[in-house]
Every structure is written in C-alpha cells, then in structure tokens.
Design a protein around this motif. Sequence first.
Motif, mmCIF file in Angstrom:
data_model
loop_
_atom_site.group_PDB
_atom_site.id
_atom_site.type_symbol
_atom_site.label_atom_id
_atom_site.label_comp_id
_atom_site.label_asym_id
_atom_site.label_seq_id
_atom_site.Cartn_x
_atom_site.Cartn_y
_atom_site.Cartn_z
ATOM 1 N N VAL A 1 0.861 -1.173 0.000
ATOM 2 C CA VAL A 1 0.000 0.000 0.000
ATOM 3 C C VAL A 1 0.897 1.223 0.000
ATOM 4 C CG1 VAL A 1 -1.837 1.253 1.191
ATOM 5 C CG2 VAL A 1 -1.772 -1.262 1.283
ATOM 6 N N ALA B 1 1.151 5.118 0.158
ATOM 7 C CA ALA B 1 0.323 6.219 0.664
ATOM 8 C C ALA B 1 1.014 7.552 0.455
ATOM 9 C CB ALA B 1 0.035 6.014 2.145
ATOM 10 N N ASN C 1 -1.762 12.253 -6.751
ATOM 11 C CA ASN C 1 -2.049 11.220 -7.743
ATOM 12 C C ASN C 1 -0.838 10.957 -8.639
ATOM 13 O OD1 ASN C 1 -4.635 10.994 -6.714
ATOM 14 N ND2 ASN C 1 -5.467 12.482 -8.153
ATOM 15 N N VAL D 1 -1.614 -1.199 -4.014
ATOM 16 C CA VAL D 1 -2.764 -0.332 -3.780
ATOM 17 C C VAL D 1 -2.225 1.075 -3.560
ATOM 18 C CG1 VAL D 1 -4.703 0.161 -2.237
ATOM 19 C CG2 VAL D 1 -4.057 -2.209 -2.710
ATOM 20 N N GLU D 2 -2.835 2.057 -4.208
ATOM 21 C CA GLU D 2 -2.440 3.458 -4.026
ATOM 22 C C GLU D 2 -3.484 4.151 -3.163
ATOM 23 O OE1 GLU D 2 -1.993 5.295 -7.871
ATOM 24 O OE2 GLU D 2 -1.120 3.457 -8.676
ATOM 25 N N ARG D 3 -3.008 4.952 -2.193
ATOM 26 C CA ARG D 3 -3.931 5.676 -1.329
ATOM 27 C C ARG D 3 -3.455 7.108 -1.112
ATOM 28 N NH1 ARG D 3 -7.195 2.332 2.175
ATOM 29 N NH2 ARG D 3 -7.919 4.299 3.062
ATOM 30 N N VAL E 1 -4.251 10.233 1.024
ATOM 31 C CA VAL E 1 -4.982 10.452 2.271
ATOM 32 C C VAL E 1 -4.832 11.895 2.717
ATOM 33 C CG1 VAL E 1 -4.968 8.063 3.082
ATOM 34 C CG2 VAL E 1 -3.016 9.502 3.555
ATOM 35 N N SER F 1 -1.842 10.209 9.267
ATOM 36 C CA SER F 1 -2.458 9.540 8.117
ATOM 37 C C SER F 1 -1.881 8.147 7.914
ATOM 38 C CB SER F 1 -2.241 10.369 6.847
ATOM 39 O OG SER F 1 -2.852 11.620 6.972
ATOM 40 N N LEU G 1 -3.861 4.582 8.513
ATOM 41 C CA LEU G 1 -3.939 3.625 7.416
ATOM 42 C C LEU G 1 -3.429 2.247 7.852
ATOM 43 C CD1 LEU G 1 -4.723 3.347 4.442
ATOM 44 C CD2 LEU G 1 -2.400 4.063 3.854
#
Length: 150
Positions: free
Chosen positions: A36, A38, A70, A89-91, A93, A100, A104
Amino acid sequence: MSAYRTVVVGTDGSESSYRAVEKAAAIAGDSEATLVIACAYYPADPKDTAQAADVLGADAYQVTGSAPSNEILRTAREKAVVVGAKNIVERAVVGAPVESLLALVDELDADLIVIGNRGLNTITGRLLGSVPSDVARKSTSDVLIVHTVR
C-alpha cells in the motif's frame, strides 16, 4: 519470522521517499504481500498554496492538493513494479503524514510500515520531531526506517 502480508509505505514525491518505496516493494514482492503506497496531503486554497510555494520553494509540491498526490502515487507504483511488487494499492490520504500513515496501518491491519529517514537527523527533526521518528514511536506494527538520505 513470518512473512509480511500488508506493507504500507509513505511517499511525498521526493527521491528519498521513492527509495523507501523501492525497499518496501522489494519486501512486498519477496513476501507476496500487498503493498500500500500512501501519500498524505492537505487540500489548500490557491492563496495558501501561493504563500506556501514562496516559503517552501522546492518542497511546495507537498501542499498543492490531491492532483500532485495522484502523480506521486503513479510514479511510486511504477518504481514498485520494477523491483517486484505485484499487488499494489495506491492511497492518497488527507491529513498530516504521521497521523495519516498510522491510521492507514490500523485500518488495514498492516504488519509493516516502511519510511525513509529524511528529517531524522536534522535540527528541526530533533527539536520538533520528524515523520520517521514519530512513526517509529507511535506505530503498533513493525517499522522499517530506510536510509534514504545519508
């Protein structure tokens, strides 16, 4: 030691944070874990962004809303794929980086958080705290601080 299942890594788009992404991606790839990636950001109005750009100079990209996040995440994903991560997975926040990332980690029940050492040995970091030291102190999961800045 058992393999990690979920690895969270924070990036702010700096070269040093991308080194942390690459290390996290290699670990995730070796463990067949979910990676992930973030990126924390604060939404800002144009007036605040202009003022921040004047003060922060080259680091101003960190305060310009979600669009840069992004792009940062896309670049981080590309780097992660190159070193072997498969389930990514990209997040993006909203909020301060430490809070943050830790939220997560808790939300995902992640078992490893990877972060670069940028800011760890600076005067500001020693006086006010830094992202790596605060994450290491507050995290409920394993923490890997990658030497991305010497």
